[in-house]
Design an enzyme around this catalytic site. Structure first.
Site, PDB file in Angstrom:
ATOM      1  N   CYS A   1      -7.333  -0.401  53.471  1.00 39.17           N
ATOM      2  CA  CYS A   1      -8.040  -1.455  54.207  1.00 39.17           C
ATOM      3  C   CYS A   1      -9.542  -1.284  53.983  1.00 39.17           C
ATOM      4  O   CYS A   1      -9.992  -0.262  53.460  1.00 39.17           O
ATOM      5  CB  CYS A   1      -7.720  -1.370  55.700  1.00 39.17           C
ATOM      6  SG  CYS A   1      -8.236   0.192  56.434  1.00 39.17           S
TER       7      CYS A   1
ATOM      8  N   CYS B   1     -11.304   1.989  54.798  1.00 39.25           N
ATOM      9  CA  CYS B   1     -11.188   3.105  53.843  1.00 39.25           C
ATOM     10  C   CYS B   1     -12.398   3.146  52.924  1.00 39.25           C
ATOM     11  O   CYS B   1     -12.900   4.225  52.578  1.00 39.25           O
ATOM     12  CB  CYS B   1      -9.921   2.958  53.001  1.00 39.25           C
ATOM     13  SG  CYS B   1      -8.389   3.116  53.932  1.00 39.25           S
TER      14      CYS B   1
ATOM     15  N   CYS C   1     -10.626 -28.795  29.532  1.00 44.43           N
ATOM     16  CA  CYS C   1     -11.786 -29.233  28.744  1.00 44.43           C
ATOM     17  C   CYS C   1     -12.700 -28.039  28.507  1.00 44.43           C
ATOM     18  O   CYS C   1     -12.448 -26.938  29.010  1.00 44.43           O
ATOM     19  CB  CYS C   1     -12.546 -30.355  29.457  1.00 44.43           C
ATOM     20  SG  CYS C   1     -13.317 -29.812  30.985  1.00 44.43           S
TER      21      CYS C   1
ATOM     22  N   CYS D   1     -13.893 -25.891  31.418  1.00 43.72           N
ATOM     23  CA  CYS D   1     -13.004 -24.836  31.927  1.00 43.72           C
ATOM     24  C   CYS D   1     -13.307 -23.517  31.216  1.00 43.72           C
ATOM     25  O   CYS D   1     -13.288 -22.449  31.834  1.00 43.72           O
ATOM     26  CB  CYS D   1     -11.537 -25.219  31.690  1.00 43.72           C
ATOM     27  SG  CYS D   1     -10.996 -26.661  32.627  1.00 43.72           S
TER      28      CYS D   1
ATOM     29  N   ASP E   1     -18.258 -25.385 -12.455  1.00 45.40           N
ATOM     30  CA  ASP E   1     -18.273 -24.345 -13.481  1.00 45.40           C
ATOM     31  C   ASP E   1     -17.152 -24.683 -14.464  1.00 45.40           C
ATOM     32  O   ASP E   1     -16.158 -25.301 -14.082  1.00 45.40           O
ATOM     33  CB  ASP E   1     -18.039 -22.985 -12.838  1.00 45.40           C
ATOM     34  CG  ASP E   1     -17.981 -21.861 -13.857  1.00 45.40           C
ATOM     35  OD1 ASP E   1     -18.802 -21.866 -14.790  1.00 45.40           O
ATOM     36  OD2 ASP E   1     -17.095 -20.999 -13.725  1.00 45.40           O
TER      37      ASP E   1
END
Length: 849
Positions: A93, A96, A166, A169, A542
């Site tokens: 918790c 602590c 998109c 995000c 070439d």
């Protein structure tokens, strides 16, 4: 002369940054000529007047201070303090965390201790290196367990991320992970649906962090252990649709409150994902489409338009579902490349054949490839002959015969017999791995049009959003209508402010095109080169190895004796002892004639001239015209033949005995079979205005090739710098110029051209590295396809951009007359996004011309 005094509480004075209210006319940072970025790192000493502030040597000699001890250098303004981060196990918790923090703060060398219960993380600031073992004991005494990070555990991983709608995000994910201390760098690619992260976290922690902000992810290459949310989203949408339908029916019979209750439930069911994403986007200070749609939906509900609010998020969710399904198809093109690489290899050892993962196989090990197997790694065939389908690498559909000494590539398919090969590249170094890496990088490289649209969207969205807020407030204040009327119009404008269709219009087309090209054996290294290739109107080639085969062949054999078979046998017998390209060409010609060599122990290779050898007590010679003249042979009537051949750039090889001449070979480098067809397509279908050949070969050979291919210009006897000059001239003539070569000998011209295109990139690292576009097959027909694909991509990008902008303009014009509804505004955005995605998917069907 300026005099400053120091406040008794320096930290508070710096934090307020109110110079006028301070007793100091200049802050300490100003005196030092520096800016303090982390005021909290300054020593705290409330009872003394700057006595503990790091000593700074003032840059202004005219400045006096009331603190005589302040005489410090600016580079010491911040103490050399390091933050150490650990994980803690055993906390039940928040209290602590307080217990642990109070227990550790008493240790002298720990300047600052903080414990985060939620993240189970301990941070200690210290000027010196910490004794991890001592710290573990101290934590253990307090009833918890310390997890010491392994410095070597920092690694870069790629995660497949689902749920991104998109590019905003992607930005939300990046900004969230950048706040986590155990993360060094993070880059998210919306186009690929992937996140590359350098971190100390374990995989589950990364997944949990993604889940917190509304996304799912798993390490790339691994199967997701989490069930897909797509089915749940589908069920939610179906239920929402049913509820909206029921609500509409109940409205017709005028049932009070119940329709709105059904619309409200539908709004929550279909909008929960958007609302959650909007929450995290706002936390990341990102004004993405989830925020805009959520504002519109909630705003509609607040003014009593429950049906409008439910319809907004319902249509938005359907649009996203369709769009994501379409985007998945574009991303699948790269996934198919990855799937080509087999996971295991059959390794030959002294104990027999054992199965190993491809990652564990080392260079120099021998592996066996069975019929129907994919080649596991790049290497060389040691034993056996077979037929290999190289389409995954080169795009060529015709299988290639392979025998001992030939190269094979990972991901290609063994179609015929078993063979043994020696591994020449590790799994990470194979041609296929290199292609996948370069294609993924290419999909992240923004094209100019994409970069412009991103910049435009960053201005457009906030501008329209601000306009929507003004629209809600100003007209009602001016008594031009009711608050409800203008609030509704403002909500419509907020929906229109979403630039999703516009932003996605370009990257989806580029990703699709690059993926299609990769599957067809063409590597395009980024959107910028894809766009440039679509504008090319002049090409410089070439000659050797590009327009021609690069190896000489016998064009004509003239018999000067009575016995054709004997003459060819002597030629074969002599030339098989030479590695010269001309000797190989003559040997191949005699094999095709069906003759076999004679045995002799007295063959002498005369470097620079030819080969001599004795057969049946007769001495024979084969070599160049100059050497035969030096040996005293009279050519007579052959002089004109030799002269004509040399004018055309052909090479003459003579064969003779001590007594007389026996035969004459005329050799030349031959035009590729596909060159004529490719040049025709470039002129007729791609509409290239100028086709030029650049070669260091002689003028006769160049003219012959140029005439056969109907080229516009031929330049011969060129040095590398002269090729550069010609390419520069073409660009000065306003031509968008491409240089096509093998990627090895044409580097200066490659750099000068607008786009460089290398041929035969399969297995050639130089070509893969130097060129902007690589044709993996040694096939010029891939060039018209590449330019056609690029032009088609440009066309689709233009269509998508014009369509996206047009839809927005139409929607904007419909707002003020009151003809637009919220659901129509949503369709104008999400519907347009789906349509531009589907339009871009047409590029997947583009095939070789």
């Amino acid at each position: 002369m300026t005099t400053t005094c120091c406040a008794s509480n320096e930290e508070d004075r710096l934090r307020t940054k109110d110079i006028q209210s301070s007793c100091c006319s200049k802050s300490t940072s100003e005196i030092a000529g520096t800016s303090i970025q982390n005021e909290s790192s300054l020593p705290k000493e409330e009872d003394t007047c700057c006595s503990t502030i790091p000593k700074i040597e003032a840059k202004n000699s005219d400045t006096d201070t009331c603190c005589s001890s302040v005489n410090v250098s600016s580079d010491l303004i911040q103490p050399d303090q390091t933050t150490h981060t650990y994980r803690i196990e055993g906390m039940d918790c928040p209290s602590c965390a307080v217990t642990l923090e109070k227990g550790l703060v008493t240790i002298a060398e720990y300047q600052k201790v903080s414990v985060n219960y939620g993240a189970a993380r301990l941070k200690i600031e210290s000027k010196s290196e910490l004794d991890d073992r001592r710290l573990q004991n101290e934590v253990k005494k307090l009833g918890f367990q310390l997890i010491v990070p392994n410095k070597e555990e920092k690694h870069v991983q790629t995660y497949a991320v689902s749920g991104m709608d998109c590019s905003s995000c992607a930005k939300t994910i990046e900004q969230h992970f950048q706040k986590i201390n155990d993360v060094q760098t993070v880059t998210v690619s919306f186009a690929r649906g992937e996140m590359e992260i350098e971190h100390h976290l374990d995989a589950q922690q990364v997944k949990n962090e993604l889940s917190k902000i509304g996304f799912d992810g798993h390490v790339k290459g691994e199967e997701s252990s989490k069930p897909s949310k797509r089915s749940f989203e589908g069920i939610s949408l179906v239920l929402s649709g049913i509820l909206i339908g029921l609500g509409l029916l109940l409205q017709t019979v005028e049932v009070l409150y119940l329709p709105n209750a059904l619309f409200g439930i539908a709004l929550i069911l279909s909008g929960w994902k958007a609302f959650r994403s909007a929450f995290y986007a706002v936390r990341a200070r990102s004004l993405d489409m989830n925020v805009l749609m959520s504002v519109a939906a909630i705003g509609a509900a607040l003014i009593g338009e429950w049906l409008e609010g439910a319809t907004v998020v319902f249509l938005f969710a359907i649009g996203n579902l369709l769009q994501n399904h379409s985007l998945a198809r574009t991303r699948h093109s790269i996934q198919k490349l990855i799937e080509l690489s087999p996971k295991e290899a059959f390794v030959l050892t002294e104990e027999g054949v054992i199965r190993k993962s491809v990652e564990a196989v080392r260079i120099g090990e021998k592996i066996r490839i069975r019929p129907g197997d994919q080649v596991a790694l790049d290497g060389m065939i040691l034993k056996g002959t077979t037929t290999i389908n190289q389409a995954p690498i080169t795009g060529e559909s015709i299988p290639v015969d392979k025998s001992e000494g030939d190269q094979v590539f990972a991901g290609t398919l063994n179609m015929d017999r078993s063979f043994d090969m020696i591994v020449e590249k590790t799994y990470q170094e194979t041609t296929l791995a290199h292609i996948i890496e370069l294609v993924e990088e290419a999909q992240d490289n923004k094209a100019p049009s994409e970069a412009f649209i991103d910049r435009f969207a960053k201005i457009y969205t906030p501008f329209v959003f601000l306009g929507a807020l003004l629209l809600m407030i100003v007209p009602p204040l001016l008594q031009l209508g009711s608050w409800g009327e203008w609030f509704y119009k403002g909500l419509e404008l907020i929906v229109i402010a979403c630039p999703c269709a516009l932003v996605i219009s370009t990257p989806v087309a580029i990703v699709t095109a690059i993926g299609n090209a990769a599957r067809n054996g063409v590597l395009i290294k980024g959107g910028v080169f894809l766009e440039k290739a679509g504008k090319i109107d002049a090409i410089a080639f070439d000659k050797t190895g590009t327009l021609t085969k690069g190896t000489p062949i016998v064009q004509q054999f003239m018999l000067l004796s009575d016995d054709r078979e004997h003459t060819l046998r002597i030629a074969h017998s002599l030339e098989r002892h030479s590695s010269h390209p001309l000797a190989k060409a003559i040997t191949e010609h005699t094999v095709q004639e069906g003759v076999y060599p004679l045995e002799s122990d007295s063959v002498i290779n005369r470097v620079g001239n030819g080969v001599s050898g004795e057969f049946e007590h007769i001495l024979y010679h084969i070599g160049g015209v100059k050497w035969f003249r030096e040996m005293g042979y009279e050519l007579g009537m052959l002089d004109s033949t030799v002269e004509n051949a040399e004018k055309q750039g052909q090479t003459v090889v003579l064969l003779g005995s001590d007594a007389n001449l026996l035969g004459l070979f005329i050799l030349s480098d031959e035009v590729r079979d596909e060159s004529v067809d490719a040049i025709r397509k470039l002129k007729e279908k791609i509409k290239i205005k100028k086709l030029v050949m650049l070669t260091g070969d002689n003028a006769g050979a160049a003219a012959r090739i140029g005439k056969k291919l109907s080229l516009d210009e031929v330049h011969a006897n060129l040095l590398p710098q002269e090729k550069v000059r010609i390419v520069e001239d073409m660009r000065r003539q306003s031509f968008q110029t491409a240089m096509v070569g093998d990627g090895i000998n044409d580097a200066p011209a490659f750099v000068t051209a607008d786009v460089s295109i290398a041929m035969g990139g399969a297995g050639t690292d130089t070509a893969l590295e130097t060129a902007d576009i690589v044709l993996m097959a040694d096939n010029l027909n891939k060039l018209p396809y590449t330019l056609d694909l690029s032009k088609a991509t440009l066309t689709i990008i233009k269509q998508n951009v014009i369509f996206s902008i047009l839809i927005k303009l139409i929607a904007l014009m419909l707002v003020f007359p009151g003809w637009l509804t919220l659901w129509m505004a949503v369709l104008s955005d999400t519907g347009a996004a789906v349509l531009v995605t589907l339009n871009a998917l047409r590029l997947l069907k583009k095939r070789t011309l």
